[in-house]
Design an enzyme around this catalytic site. Structure first.
Site, PDB file in Angstrom:
ATOM      1  N   LYS A 210       0.809  -1.215   0.000  1.00  0.00           N
ATOM      2  CA  LYS A 210       0.000   0.000   0.000  1.00  0.00           C
ATOM      3  C   LYS A 210       0.846   1.270   0.000  1.00  0.00           C
ATOM      4  O   LYS A 210       0.299   2.363  -0.174  1.00  0.00           O
ATOM      5  CB  LYS A 210      -0.960  -0.017   1.189  1.00  0.00           C
ATOM      6  CG  LYS A 210      -2.026  -1.103   1.098  1.00  0.00           C
ATOM      7  CD  LYS A 210      -2.870  -0.962  -0.167  1.00  0.00           C
ATOM      8  CE  LYS A 210      -3.955  -2.010  -0.270  1.00  0.00           C
ATOM      9  NZ  LYS A 210      -5.028  -1.822   0.689  1.00  0.00           N
TER      10      LYS A 210
ATOM     11  N   SER B  77      -2.580 -12.210   5.203  1.00  0.00           N
ATOM     12  CA  SER B  77      -3.029 -12.035   3.822  1.00  0.00           C
ATOM     13  C   SER B  77      -2.007 -12.597   2.847  1.00  0.00           C
ATOM     14  O   SER B  77      -2.365 -13.197   1.824  1.00  0.00           O
ATOM     15  CB  SER B  77      -3.308 -10.564   3.529  1.00  0.00           C
ATOM     16  OG  SER B  77      -2.204  -9.762   3.877  1.00  0.00           O
TER      17      SER B  77
END
Length: 500
Positions: free
Chosen positions: A44, A286
């Protein structure tokens, strides 16, 4: 690295692709792209930089304007880095269910973190961010529908993948999705420049929004108009919010996904642990989930296939989550056996061993005795705290005193003021003579010795400390503090129960 960078922002991207050697099924080439190598430890960072630079370019973000965004953590951490480097204030909204590490990292980078109820899910934190933006005129990053995210991934992430596999085709690219920026940006570029690459999207098996076939409604600005009925709480933080983001819906409509792979939470944790223990690769839940999907593909793929899985972040972001629940903080039986295999530096060592033999008591100087007497008898500073500057036990007491509003004189025996002529060491000898205790911290109230950290916590829990201070005309705030032992370092277990 061959040059010095002018800014931390120049280090975003160009993350390594690493071949898996021990966990890959025979006959295929399995790779992972380690997005933890971005400066703030996640994929991100790319999205955050892309959104801010695009907003600067089109004028929607003005100098000094506050940025606000809803995040599960990684986008907020990336934005906090970018905003710190560029000089923008940042406010993030985040559901309370996400890991504590993420909150602390954002606050450490200067951001303000506004928590929203877990019961309101991702939709709640997004609604709060929009509400704050409308109220205060802040710039809303809109990661779930902002095209700057996918554009950044098409320019950087996808291009890095194409350059790495320019010698032979990449057969499968595997990714989860949260915002959808990585999925859309990379899938779009691969479909254009490497059409033989199959795009594999992974999602939680108990919250399979894409596989449900339900059509997500949107508001005019692309934000979700409703929570997805198939959503269920799942283990993979950062994956699959309670709606299908507009960027993910774009990928569905373009028909870029070749296969959906459901992943169980237990498989995600197992794969994250296996990557650490057998490949030396640290990733979060994740990442473990994406790798689980890649393994599923690898077991079914034709011999000779090349498969790349995205690992979005680092495992250090999950220390307070179930991923690390079974990792002991204290020595287990095997470690205790190793410790016992040599005679010294053991918690169970006999007092007869050289390391444990007590030194003869030190005799303090008269000057040190006098200084100690002066310090603990001064009515202007009735609470005197003899401490070491960076001792965890001392900081535990400092945190209690701060929470309770207790003013005190801190005598830091290892501080610069006490180094000359070993003034601190001499005072410590006088302190040991008076109290009979050689450990630090030691606390006095109104000239009376309370004790060390645990004795101070016991006195607070019983109310005795409050009574002593009340007798000196000092008030103590106890609301919301509970058991004082909660201020001790986390590695100390078990903590004592409150005696009151």
């Amino acid at each position: 690295m061959t040059k010095a960078f002018d800014s931390i922002l120049e280090t975003v991207g160009n993350t390594p692709i690493v071949r898996i050697t021990k966990l890959a099924p025979e006959g295929v080439e399995l790779f992972v792209k380690l997005e933890a190598f971005n400066p703030m430890g996640s994929v991100k960072d790319r999205l955050a930089l892309g959104i801010i630079e695009a907003a600067e370019a089109d004028g929607s973000l003005t100098p000094g304007q506050t940025v606000v965004e809803a995040t599960s953590g990684n986008t907020g951490i990336g934005l906090a880095m970018v905003c710190a480097a560029k000089g923008y204030p940042l406010v993030v909204t985040m559901a309370e269910s996400f890991s504590i590490e993420r909150r602390k990292l954002m606050r450490f980078l200067g951001a303000k973190v506004i928590l929203t109820p877990a019961s309101e899910k991702g939709s709640g934190m997004i609604a709060k961010a929009r509400e704050l933006a409308d109220k205060h005129g802040w710039f809303l990053a809109r990661q779930f529908e902002n095209e700057a995210g996918p554009d950044m991934h098409s320019r950087t992430t996808a291009q890095e993948i194409l350059e790495c596999f320019d010698d032979a085709p990449l057969d499968y690219w595997v990714s989860g999705f949260g915002t959808g920026g990585t999925l859309k940006g990379v899938a779009r570029k691969l479909k254009a420049d490497s059409p033989s690459t199959r795009i594999i999207a992974a999602e939680p098996d108990n919250s399979a929004l894409l596989a449900s076939g339900w059509c997500q409604p949107y508001n005019a600005d692309g934000s979700p108009a409703a929570s997805h009925p198939a959503f269920r709480p799942h283990l993979m933080q950062g994956w699959s919010p309670d709606f299908v983001p507009k960027l993910v819906d774009d990928v569905l409509r373009a028909d870029w996904i070749d296969e959906l792979v459901p992943v169980a939470g237990a498989d995600a944790m197992t794969c994250a642990q296996d990557l650490a223990r057998y490949e030396g690769i640290l990733c979060g839940t994740s990442g473990g989930a994406t790798f689980a999907a890649a393994l599923d593909i690898a077991r079914r793929a034709p011999r000779g296939s090349r498969i790349l899985a995205m690992l979005p972040d680092t495992g250090e972001r999950y220390l307070s989550t179930p991923l690390f629940a079974e990792i002991e903080e204290v020595m287990n039986a095997e470690e205790l056996d190793i410790a016992a295999s040599t005679p010294r530096f053991r918690f169970d060592a006999s007092a007869s061993t050289p390391a444990a033999q007590a030194a003869p008591p030190a005799v303090p100087t008269e000057a040190a005795r006098a200084e100690l007497a002066t310090l603990i008898s001064n009515p202007e500073t009735p609470v005197v705290f003899f401490a070491l500057e960076w001792c965890e036990f001392c900081w535990s007491v400092r945190k209690l005193f701060a929470a309770a509003g207790i003013e005190y004189l801190s005598v830091d025996l290892d501080g610069a003021a006490y180094r000359q002529d070993d003034r601190g060491g001499a005072l410590r000898k006088a302190l040991a003579e008076k109290t009979g205790a050689v450990t630090i911290p030691q606390i006095f109230i109104g000239g009376r010795h309370v004790g060390g950290a645990t004795e101070t916590f016991d006195a607070f829990n019983s109310g005795a400390l409050q009574e002593m201070l009340a007798g000196l005309g000092r008030q103590v705030h106890t609301e919301g503090i509970g058991n004082a032992y909660g201020f001790l370092p986390a590695w100390l277990h078990p903590r004592k129960p409150a005696s009151a």
